[in-house]
Scaffold this motif. Structure first.
Motif, PDB file in Angstrom:
ATOM      1  N   THR A   1     131.123 -20.671 -40.634  1.00  0.00           N
ATOM      2  CA  THR A   1     131.831 -19.406 -40.805  1.00  0.00           C
ATOM      3  C   THR A   1     132.276 -19.321 -42.263  1.00  0.00           C
ATOM      4  O   THR A   1     132.082 -20.267 -43.042  1.00  0.00           O
ATOM      5  CB  THR A   1     133.065 -19.343 -39.903  1.00  0.00           C
TER       6      THR A   1
ATOM      7  N   ASP B   1     125.396 -23.514 -38.493  1.00  0.00           N
ATOM      8  CA  ASP B   1     126.687 -23.493 -37.790  1.00  0.00           C
ATOM      9  C   ASP B   1     127.841 -23.454 -38.788  1.00  0.00           C
ATOM     10  O   ASP B   1     128.413 -24.487 -39.141  1.00  0.00           O
ATOM     11  CB  ASP B   1     126.788 -24.726 -36.886  1.00  0.00           C
TER      12      ASP B   1
ATOM     13  N   LYS C   1     121.047 -11.077 -38.024  1.00  0.00           N
ATOM     14  CA  LYS C   1     121.290 -11.853 -36.802  1.00  0.00           C
ATOM     15  C   LYS C   1     120.554 -13.173 -36.988  1.00  0.00           C
ATOM     16  O   LYS C   1     119.414 -13.340 -36.558  1.00  0.00           O
ATOM     17  CB  LYS C   1     120.758 -11.099 -35.583  1.00  0.00           C
TER      18      LYS C   1
ATOM     19  N   ASN D   1     126.269 -10.686 -42.687  1.00  0.00           N
ATOM     20  CA  ASN D   1     126.861 -10.778 -41.359  1.00  0.00           C
ATOM     21  C   ASN D   1     128.359 -11.013 -41.528  1.00  0.00           C
ATOM     22  O   ASN D   1     128.831 -12.153 -41.547  1.00  0.00           O
ATOM     23  CB  ASN D   1     126.213 -11.911 -40.566  1.00  0.00           C
ATOM     24  N   GLU D   2     129.096  -9.918 -41.696  1.00  0.00           N
ATOM     25  CA  GLU D   2     130.529 -10.032 -41.977  1.00  0.00           C
ATOM     26  C   GLU D   2     131.313 -10.577 -40.785  1.00  0.00           C
ATOM     27  O   GLU D   2     132.367 -11.199 -40.959  1.00  0.00           O
ATOM     28  CB  GLU D   2     131.075  -8.674 -42.411  1.00  0.00           C
ATOM     29  N   LYS D   3     130.768 -10.376 -39.596  1.00  0.00           N
ATOM     30  CA  LYS D   3     131.428 -10.944 -38.412  1.00  0.00           C
ATOM     31  C   LYS D   3     131.392 -12.469 -38.487  1.00  0.00           C
ATOM     32  O   LYS D   3     132.396 -13.143 -38.200  1.00  0.00           O
ATOM     33  CB  LYS D   3     130.734 -10.449 -37.145  1.00  0.00           C
ATOM     34  N   LYS D   4     130.263 -13.012 -38.845  1.00  0.00           N
ATOM     35  CA  LYS D   4     130.128 -14.471 -38.952  1.00  0.00           C
ATOM     36  C   LYS D   4     131.005 -15.025 -40.071  1.00  0.00           C
ATOM     37  O   LYS D   4     131.648 -16.072 -39.930  1.00  0.00           O
ATOM     38  CB  LYS D   4     128.666 -14.842 -39.199  1.00  0.00           C
ATOM     39  N   LEU D   5     131.032 -14.311 -41.200  1.00  0.00           N
ATOM     40  CA  LEU D   5     131.815 -14.787 -42.342  1.00  0.00           C
ATOM     41  C   LEU D   5     133.291 -14.476 -42.208  1.00  0.00           C
ATOM     42  O   LEU D   5     134.102 -15.004 -42.968  1.00  0.00           O
ATOM     43  CB  LEU D   5     131.278 -14.171 -43.638  1.00  0.00           C
TER      44      LEU D   5
ATOM     45  N   GLY E   1     121.561 -18.453 -43.027  1.00  0.00           N
ATOM     46  CA  GLY E   1     122.378 -18.105 -41.879  1.00  0.00           C
ATOM     47  C   GLY E   1     123.480 -17.098 -42.130  1.00  0.00           C
ATOM     48  O   GLY E   1     124.223 -16.754 -41.211  1.00  0.00           O
ATOM     49  N   TRP E   2     123.585 -16.563 -43.342  1.00  0.00           N
ATOM     50  CA  TRP E   2     124.704 -15.669 -43.687  1.00  0.00           C
ATOM     51  C   TRP E   2     124.387 -14.190 -43.458  1.00  0.00           C
ATOM     52  O   TRP E   2     125.261 -13.333 -43.627  1.00  0.00           O
ATOM     53  CB  TRP E   2     125.074 -15.858 -45.164  1.00  0.00           C
TER      54      TRP E   2
ATOM     55  N   ASP F   1     121.288 -17.024 -36.503  1.00  0.00           N
ATOM     56  CA  ASP F   1     121.967 -18.254 -36.107  1.00  0.00           C
ATOM     57  C   ASP F   1     120.985 -19.385 -35.855  1.00  0.00           C
ATOM     58  O   ASP F   1     121.374 -20.494 -35.500  1.00  0.00           O
ATOM     59  CB  ASP F   1     122.819 -18.006 -34.848  1.00  0.00           C
TER      60      ASP F   1
END
Length: 729
Positions: A344, A342, A372, A386-390, A368-369, A374
């Motif tokens: 960002t 969990d 997909k 996962n650039e959306k997550k970061l 987790g980085w 999580d």
């Protein structure tokens, strides 16, 4: 230098500073083991005795001499099929289906320097530090050749052994068993020390008498495993930490292994270590060669502390490589116990800011980085950010963290694949699975077939694309399951897959080390599930255990110390209540325990009080002042935490450029009403020298500290810890 061949006696004598290892080519060409122990200049063949032992067969060469039998003589490399009914080091299936082998001496070479093993990790040394002996053995019927390799490091009291098999027979053969080292002892009352465990409780010490029959440890899990470590010690019955004879074998290998100790009908003892014979049937076509991994041998007549110190120095100076072989490691904080999946980019950045405030050197972004990912059910194999997550690129996140003055590291698990991943959907055959059977899952993931070069190459390319995105200075290489469904679609001989998998792993790691020479790689396999000298050749530190509870870590790190130096032990201060045990221990105690390792933190700094943050600053400053002693000093076990109220250990460091220092560490494991005083006796000091304790200023002679001991204060509260640093005046 360290290897002497005597033509008259046909003996090979390997001499180190304090030890002698001797073998002899006898009148029939058999290579007999004569002696390994305290240094001597004598030919030891007088120790051999010859009697007619019922039902012990005799070589045809011996004619009617019933006193000569391979079933009773000590051998250098015992093989199956020549009359030895004991457990042997070598078993081969010949092209005609027969299982016999009769190795005889053909020739030898001696040269300066230490041999290398292609594709395998091994002890290395300069031409001035080591010598190599190669002994060529041959089966005169089949033409199968075996080269016995010996590396001698005289100053370190280290001898290494390996074996190379050459198939010069007329057809395909199979290696069914190959142990890299074997020692035969003609007599003696021994005890065996092995290091057993489980996930989150690795390397517990087990010491048991050697009895008639075979005692065996090993792993069939594809890794060296949490359950048994590929290192064992044979000790005479009365051997202690500071006196007595003891022998160590440590396997420089990260896959399946087996170690055996057996006492035979004549009370002789045989000790062997090498590849696991279960699920091993390695094919060799005519002209092909097989190189077995290496075993490190050491002997001490001064107890187990000295034996451990020999192994520590060998691994620290002759196994570990690269920038961080000598350099003090950065103090890091890992995001796992702070955030798990969990997070960002902003939360990772905030953790880095908090790290900077307490003078931590490096932030490591754990699982987790990528892809997909999580939770632990998907994403493995998809090594793209996962650039959306970061909330942006990895390069941008690294730059933000570096701009704070904090180094950046990252977690990877390259050997694994999730069924819910783009990689598996595209290449399901890349996973180890048996056709027609549902695979055995573990942690909801499968294992990639690293015995296949194209698989290793593809994952290597993905990882390099990630590492090239910014200033990544550390990688945590994880491996979170054992191997099952061992089947490769590219070979008909499935008995080779487990070993070829390890060769693929080593190929990957070697390329990574060469491409990124300043990268610090920390090994991990659910903590200490692949804690072996083979991995240390590529990863100069390994996460010692997923169990970060300070009191459990006392036992784990105690067992680990028998074979491995503190410099390779990944050890961190974690939050309380501890995530594995729920136990609460003082922050100071957690710091003292973690300082017997690479040192770092595994907690959420944002949840700490200002007082706790200040204590961490003080811990870090203290560790950095002690780091040269801890990383390079001689390590002494001063108590046994499984049987004593205290756990005490010591570092003694003598540096020509600095004053000699001694760091004494103690943790009180129990507290009682009306507590009695505990005393700890130090080791390794100069009797007549004066040592000043830095904090109190008190002065003690070395003799006083070693023979009188240090009284520990009685204080209320559980799990109190103490550190004393003595400076020689």
């Amino acid at each position: 230098m360290g290897i002497i061949y005597c033509e008259k006696d046909r003996t090979f004598t390997l001499q180190t500073k304090n030890t002698t290892y001797q073998m002899q080519v006898d009148r029939y060409g058999f290579l007999l083991h004569l002696y390994y122990g305290k240094k001597t200049d004598t030919c030891m063949d007088y120790l051999l005795t010859y009697y007619d032992r019922g039902f012990s067969g005799n070589p045809y060469d011996a004619g009617e001499d019933r006193t000569y039998s391979m079933d009773t003589l000590p051998q250098e490399f015992p093989c199956y099929g020549n009359g030895d009914f004991r457990s042997t080091a070598f078993a081969v299936e010949n092209a005609d289906g027969s299982m016999s082998c009769d190795l005889r001496y053909k020739s030898h070479t001696i040269r300066d320097g230490k041999y290398n093993l292609e594709g395998l990790p091994a002890v290395y040394a300069s031409d001035k530090e080591a010598q190599t002996l190669e002994i060529l053995m041959e089966d005169p019927v089949t033409g199968v050749k075996v080269v016995l390799l010996y590396g001698v490091l005289p100053a370190q009291d280290i001898i290494t052994r390996s074996v190379c098999v050459k198939n010069e027979s007329s057809g395909k053969i199979y290696l069914n068993k190959i142990e890299s080292a074997s020692l035969d002892f003609l007599y003696g009352d021994y005890e065996l020390l092995t290091f057993y465990g489980r996930h989150a409780m690795e390397r517990n010490v087990q010491r048991v008498p050697v009895v008639h029959g075979t005692q065996k440890i090993g792993s069939v899990r594809g890794t060296s495993s949490h359950q048994y470590n590929p290192m064992m010690i044979l000790a005479e019955k009365e051997t202690t930490e500071d006196k007595g004879n003891c022998y160590a074998m440590s396997f420089v290998y990260s896959g399946c292994f087996q170690g055996e100790v057996l006492k035979d009908q004549l009370n002789q003892t045989r000790m062997m270590l090498g590849l696991q014979e279960e699920a091993f049937r390695y094919p060799l076509e005519t002209g092909e060669m097989f190189q077995a991994p290496e075993v490190i041998l050491s002997y001490s007549s001064e107890g187990m502390n000295r034996l451990s110190q020999n192994l520590h120095h060998c691994i620290r100076q002759h196994i570990c490589r690269g920038k961080y072989k000598e350099e003090i490691r950065p103090i890091l904080i890992n995001s796992w116990e702070a955030a798990y999946f969990d997070f960002t980019g902003d939360t990772i950045y905030e953790l880095a800011k908090a790290a900077k405030e307490v003078n931590i050197d490096m932030l490591v972004m754990d699982d987790g980085w990528f892809g997909k990912r999580d939770d632990d059910n998907s994403g493995l194999g998809d090594w793209f950010v996962n650039e959306k997550k970061l909330g942006g690129t990895l390069g941008n996140l690294i730059k933000r963290i570096n701009d704070l003055g904090v180094k950046f590291g990252i977690w990877i698990e390259p050997e694994m694949v999730s069924e819910d991943s783009d990689l598996y959907r595209k290449h399901p055959d890349w996973a180890l699975t048996v056709p027609g059977r549902n695979p055995v899952r573990s942690r909801n993931q499968l294992v990639l077939d690293f015995s296949r070069k194209e698989v290793v190459d593809a994952i290597y390319d993905q990882i390099c694309k990630v590492l090239d995105q910014g200033n990544i200075e550390y990688v945590k290489w994880d491996m979170n399951r054992s191997l099952m469904d061992v089947y490769s679609s590219v070979t008909r001989d499935q008995g080779r897959v487990l070993h070829d998998y390890v060769l693929g792993l080593y190929d990957f790691l070697e390329r990574l080390v060469q491409r990124y020479p300043n990268l610090l790689i920390e090994g991990c396999s659910g903590g200490g599930g692949r804690f072996d000298a083979g991995m240390m050749y590529y990863t100069p530190q390994i996460w010692c255990s997923d169990n970060t509870d300070a009191i459990d870590r006392l036992r784990i790190q105690y067992g680990t110390s028998f074979g491995y130096p503190v410099s390779v032990v990944g050890s961190h201060v974690s939050a309380v209540p501890n995530h594995q045990t729920g136990r609460k221990t003082p922050l100071h105690t957690r710091g003292v325990v973690a300082m017997s390792g690479t040192f770092g933190y595994e907690l959420n700094l944002m949840k700490l009080s200002e007082d706790e943050k200040q204590e961490i600053r003080e811990q870090i400053a203290e560790y950095k002042s002690y780091a040269p002693i801890i990383q390079n000093g001689l390590y002494y076990r001063l108590s046994n935490p499984t049987t004593e109220e205290t756990c005490a250990w010591e570092f003694v460091h003598t540096d020509e450029k600095e004053q000699s220092k001694v760091l004494l560490n103690i943790v009180m494991q129990v507290i009682h009403g009306n507590m009695t005083v505990n005393y700890v006796k130090l080791q390794g000091l100069e009797e007549t020298a004066v040592y000043r304790e830095e904090k109190s200023g008190k002065r003690y002679t070395g003799a006083a500290l070693m023979y009188g001991g240090m009284p520990l204060p009685i204080e209320p509260g559980e799990y109190q810890a103490y550190q004393y640093c003595f400076v020689k005046e």
